[in-house]
Design an enzyme around this catalytic site. Structure first.
Site, PDB file in Angstrom:
ATOM      1  N   TYR A   5     -92.062 -62.756  -9.234  1.00 25.18           N
ATOM      2  CA  TYR A   5     -93.451 -63.201  -9.218  1.00 25.18           C
ATOM      3  C   TYR A   5     -94.267 -62.155  -9.964  1.00 25.18           C
ATOM      4  O   TYR A   5     -94.563 -61.083  -9.441  1.00 25.18           O
ATOM      5  CB  TYR A   5     -93.920 -63.344  -7.768  1.00 25.18           C
TER       6      TYR A   5
ATOM      7  N   TYR B 120     -95.748 -73.359 -12.740  1.00 19.48           N
ATOM      8  CA  TYR B 120     -96.068 -72.264 -11.817  1.00 19.48           C
ATOM      9  C   TYR B 120     -95.510 -72.592 -10.446  1.00 19.48           C
ATOM     10  O   TYR B 120     -95.785 -73.665  -9.885  1.00 19.48           O
ATOM     11  CB  TYR B 120     -97.579 -72.082 -11.763  1.00 19.48           C
TER      12      TYR B 120
END
Lengths: 391, 141, 314
Positions: free
Chosen positions: A344, A294
């Site tokens: 994102y 991430y």
């Protein structure tokens, strides 16, 4: 190995385009992603009987089920804590299909995060209620610390101090992500790689974070179809088996601001996730062929490598500088370009990339990928997966 | 109230310092007493619209306060012959203006005395100026 | 916005130079004791010659005189004319309209140079004649772009005799955009579990929640002790000394309540707990991890008091 390992698989992935302005509602993005994933799995909407999303999502499963012809749902669940939910949705789905609670569960996340509500602008003017979640921000927001970049910057500065890391060490994460994104047609930064000098020349956002340390706020949707491993073998794509799925909330956990632990250079909740992943799968760091880490902000990629055992504490900067995150390296990372380079989508697009890596269809496909580790949001209670090819 | 004579005043002599608390009431009351109904001297909202941070004292009042300051020192027999002032930082409510003065010249031909005066508030010099008063001669009754 | 020379604006303005813009006319009221009383009361002027006949005569005067500084007040147009936005008594007539055309809609007086020929006595009826001496080119001032208009005002009595002269300068200006009200910082979400801390802060006391069961200190506070499980607690007052455990220099996004870049630190108090607070009295380049700091208080907004820290020598 746990009872969950290998029982479920991701059989379908589907997404909208990733953009800065979708021009469509978040619900429509969710419907498009869900239908695309169902089609990719070779299933019909009416086959879906379970749905999981984030508590942060604005489109409840009922609206999508009603709109897409999914119809009845036997299982629905939501996972909290922003991007920390991503792999948790798959864990929920895997548990549901492994136990027979549901047969076809779709995990989804869709938002207009760029053209609509931008997380990056912070919660300075967010309404504040009397609940514990809102009250928690009372210890940071009035002092001007109200954006994700700022929250991460506090960890990053201490990390630099303790391990002699520099902003260039963070920048190398952005460079490799953008290198991968540059060959990914779905990526926002397709065809636009950057150099370390570009990174160092980009403006400060929240020192020590620069603009190029921050992810690409995007509009888009991503969905994943989870079915039992047996059923997956009958579907068109090679199954991406859920070899492990874990959640983690650390001791003295806060939402993005776990500043009160003795040591704030690590991510103990990610360590907790990692221990579960290895425990469930019977694998270890050496068995992981690629990873989706991430990357809402570059600095927290470093302690992830350490918490997950790919390198020692404080050594991530050397591991990265040695080129191990590249496609030819020891641990190719974020082969889609990551959230810094592709989009994102709250970590869900990274799970889809892990599926492609298992299928062998990534635009940056390393040779012989058997096991892919995926992580969810950092700084928050989080989650992780190890996906693998059928054995 | 005693009046100062021309002879007893010396050049360089200073006047007692006079602090003037700038209440909102003072600013409004003096504006009205000087028949100045410009909104900037009594309406805070309109004062802000016109580029001020609040209501502020009008120049007629500054003249009046300077007049008072010098004649309090000089006494009732003094006759004010000139008041020349330049305004600087506005007098806003809540501040204090401190008046100071010093004798700068004497003119024997008409027993006139010049006093340099200034009034400072929290922002700086509100007013600088010169006042001329004619004082009684010592031998006069 | 500014009118240029091509418009002929300057020429039209300069046509007023030397022009008599106000013919002498008597003020609304003759010199009278009630208006003098209002004036001296408001000014706090206790000179007896303005209200007391006897005291005035003791100074050699024939009787009560008006304060010299009040001369202009006798010629002011008063409330009705001001409210109706008629000629405001500065006597500039059409010049005001022309200035407004140029955007110079606000006015402040900047200079007044009075010479008094004689004292005014009760019954005098004062009028004023006004002539434009000069109009300046546009100047930048603290209030905004404007022009200084200098006039000569001659005060006459009922017999046409000059009683006072005044050089009078006003700045006619374009007001800068009104400033937006100061932006407030993000407000804390105050609830039953944290109110004590913000209330103490308003009294400039930095407190740390302390468990009544095991005396453990904890921050951020909570209703229950994670060590012993007690719901009972009181507070300890922090020494205010600590060290910078980490810090952030915030540049973007800009928030109107903060002047970017600004410093936010994670401070470890000598009592052992940490808190987030702003650093003051130090530039971003000067901050180093572990530097010693001491408590100060910020009162940024109405009803909001927050701790801040300033570097100190160890």
């Amino acid at each position: 190995m746990s009872g969950l390992s290998g029982r479920a698989a991701i059989a379908g992935i589907g997404a909208t385009e990733f953009s800065k302005d979708s021009g469509r509602s978040e619900l429509r993005l969710a419907c498009e992603a869900v239908l695309a994933a169902v089609a990719d799995a070779g299933l019909r909407p009416s086959d879906v009987d379970g749905m999981v999303t984030f508590t942060a999502d604005s489109s409840s499963e009922i609206h999508i089920a009603r709109s897409t012809g999914i119809g009845e749902l036997r299982f629905f669940s939501r996972v909290p804590h922003g991007g920390g939910a991503a792999c948790g949705t798959v864990q929920q789905a895997a548990m549901a299909v492994a136990t027979g609670v549901a047969e076809v569960v779709v995990c989804y996340r869709a938002f207009n995060e760029r053209s609509g509500h931008r997380f990056g602008l912070g919660r300075a003017d967010a309404p504040s209620g009397a609940g514990a979640d809102d009250a928690a921000f009372s210890w940071v927001s009035p002092f001007g610390l109200f954006t994700p970049a700022q929250w991460v910057a506090m960890f990053a500065r201490r990390y630099m101090h303790e391990y002699k890391a520099t902003t260039e060490d963070f920048g190398r994460v952005a460079v490799v992500d953008r290198k991968h994104a540059a060959v990914n047609p779905a990526a926002w930064f397709h065809g636009r790689p950057i150099t370390l000098a570009d990174h160092q020349a980009s403006r400060w956002i929240a020192e020590p974070l620069r603009l190029l340390d921050c992810c690409q706020e995007s509009d888009g949707g991503q969905a994943l179809v989870v079915v039992s491993a047996e059923r997956a073998r009958d579907l068109p794509h090679p199954p991406a088996l859920v070899l492990a799925a874990g959640q983690g909330s650390g001791a003295d956990q806060h939402m993005m601001t776990s500043y009160y632990r003795q040591d704030i250079t690590g991510i103990p909740e990610m360590g907790l996730v990692g221990r579960q992943l290895y425990g469930q799968s019977g694998l270890g760091p050496a068995d992981v062929d690629a990873a989706i880490l991430y990357d809402h902000f570059t600095p927290l990629v470093l302690p992830q490598l350490e918490e997950l055992g790919f390198c020692g504490r404080g050594e991530a900067r050397h591991f990265i500088a040695d080129g191990h995150l590249e496609v030819g390296g020891r641990l190719p990372v974020n082969t889609h370009g990551g959230q810094l380079g592709e989009a994102y989508i709250h970590g869900m697009n990274g799970i889809a990339e892990a599926v492609r890596l298992v299928r062998g269809t990534s635009v940056n496909q390393p040779p012989s990928v058997r096991h892919v580790l995926v992580t969810a949001g950092t700084g928050v209670p989080t989650s992780g997966l190890i996906l693998g090819a059928g054995r | 109230m005693r009046s100062r004579t021309y002879e007893e005043v010396t050049v360089g002599e200073t006047l007692p310092v006079l602090p003037v608390p700038l209440t909102r009431t003072l600013i409004v009351a003096t504006a009205i007493a000087s028949r100045d109904y410009q909104d900037v001297h009594h309406d805070p909202g309109l004062a802000v619209e016109r580029g001020s941070k609040d209501v502020f004292m009008n120049i007629l009042t500054t003249n009046g306060l300077i007049d008072r300051y010098v004649t309090e020192w000089a006494g009732p027999a003094a006759e004010v012959k000139a008041i020349k002032i330049r305004l600087g930082a506005p007098n806003y409510p809540g501040d204090t203006m401190v008046l100071t003065g010093a004798v700068t010249a004497k003119h024997d031909e008409d027993h006139r005395v010049e006093i340099a005066v200034r009034g400072d508030n929290g922002l700086g010099a509100h007013v600088t100026g010169v006042v001329a008063v004619r004082l009684p001669r010592g031998e006069e009754p | 916005m500014a009118l240029t020379e091509q418009d002929g604006y300057d020429e039209r303005l300069q046509e007023f130079t030397g022009r008599e813009v106000l013919q002498p006319r008597p003020g609304p009221d003759p010199v009278n004791v009630p208006m003098i009383r209002h004036w001296v009361e408001a000014m706090g002027d206790r000179n007896p010659i303005y209200l007391d006949e006897t005291a005035a005569r003791e100074t050699g005067r024939a009787g009560i005189v008006a304060p010299a500084s009040m001369t202009q007040a006798w010629t002011m147009p008063g409330y009705a004319a001001t409210a109706a936005r008629q000629d405001d008594g500065s006597g500039l007539g059409g010049l005001i309209a022309l200035l407004a055309e140029g955007g110079y809609t606000s006015v402040v007086a900047t200079d007044s140079e009075f010479a008094f020929h004689r004292e005014l006595v009760v019954g005098d009826h004062v009028g004023v004649r006004e002539t434009v001496e000069s109009i300046s080119p546009e100047k930048r001032t603290a209030l905004g772009a404007g022009r200084f208009v200098t006039t000569r005002r001659t005060y006459l009595d009922q017999h046409g005799e000059v009683v006072a002269e005044q050089r009078w300068r006003m700045l006619w200006f374009r007001p800068e955009q009104p400033q937006a009200p100061k932006a407030l910082r993000p407000r804390p979400a105050v609830n039953r579990d944290n109110a004590f801390w913000f209330e103490a802060a308003r009294e400039h006391r930095l407190v740390i929640q302390r468990c009544s069961g095991c005396a453990a200190l904890r921050h951020p506070p909570g209703p229950c002790c994670p060590r012993c499980g007690s719901y009972d607690w009181d507070t300890a007052e922090a020494s205010g000394r600590g060290r910078v455990h980490s810090f952030v220099v915030s540049h973007h996004p800009r928030h109107p309540a903060f002047e970017s870049p600004y410093l936010v630190a994670l401070v470890e108090l000598e009592e052992g707990t940490r808190l987030v607070a702003n650093l003051v009295g130090v530039t971003p380049e000067e901050v180093v991890i572990d530097m010693p700091v001491a408590l100060e208080w910020l009162d940024p907004d109405p009803g909001l008091t927050l701790p801040a820290f300033r570097p100190v020598t160890p």
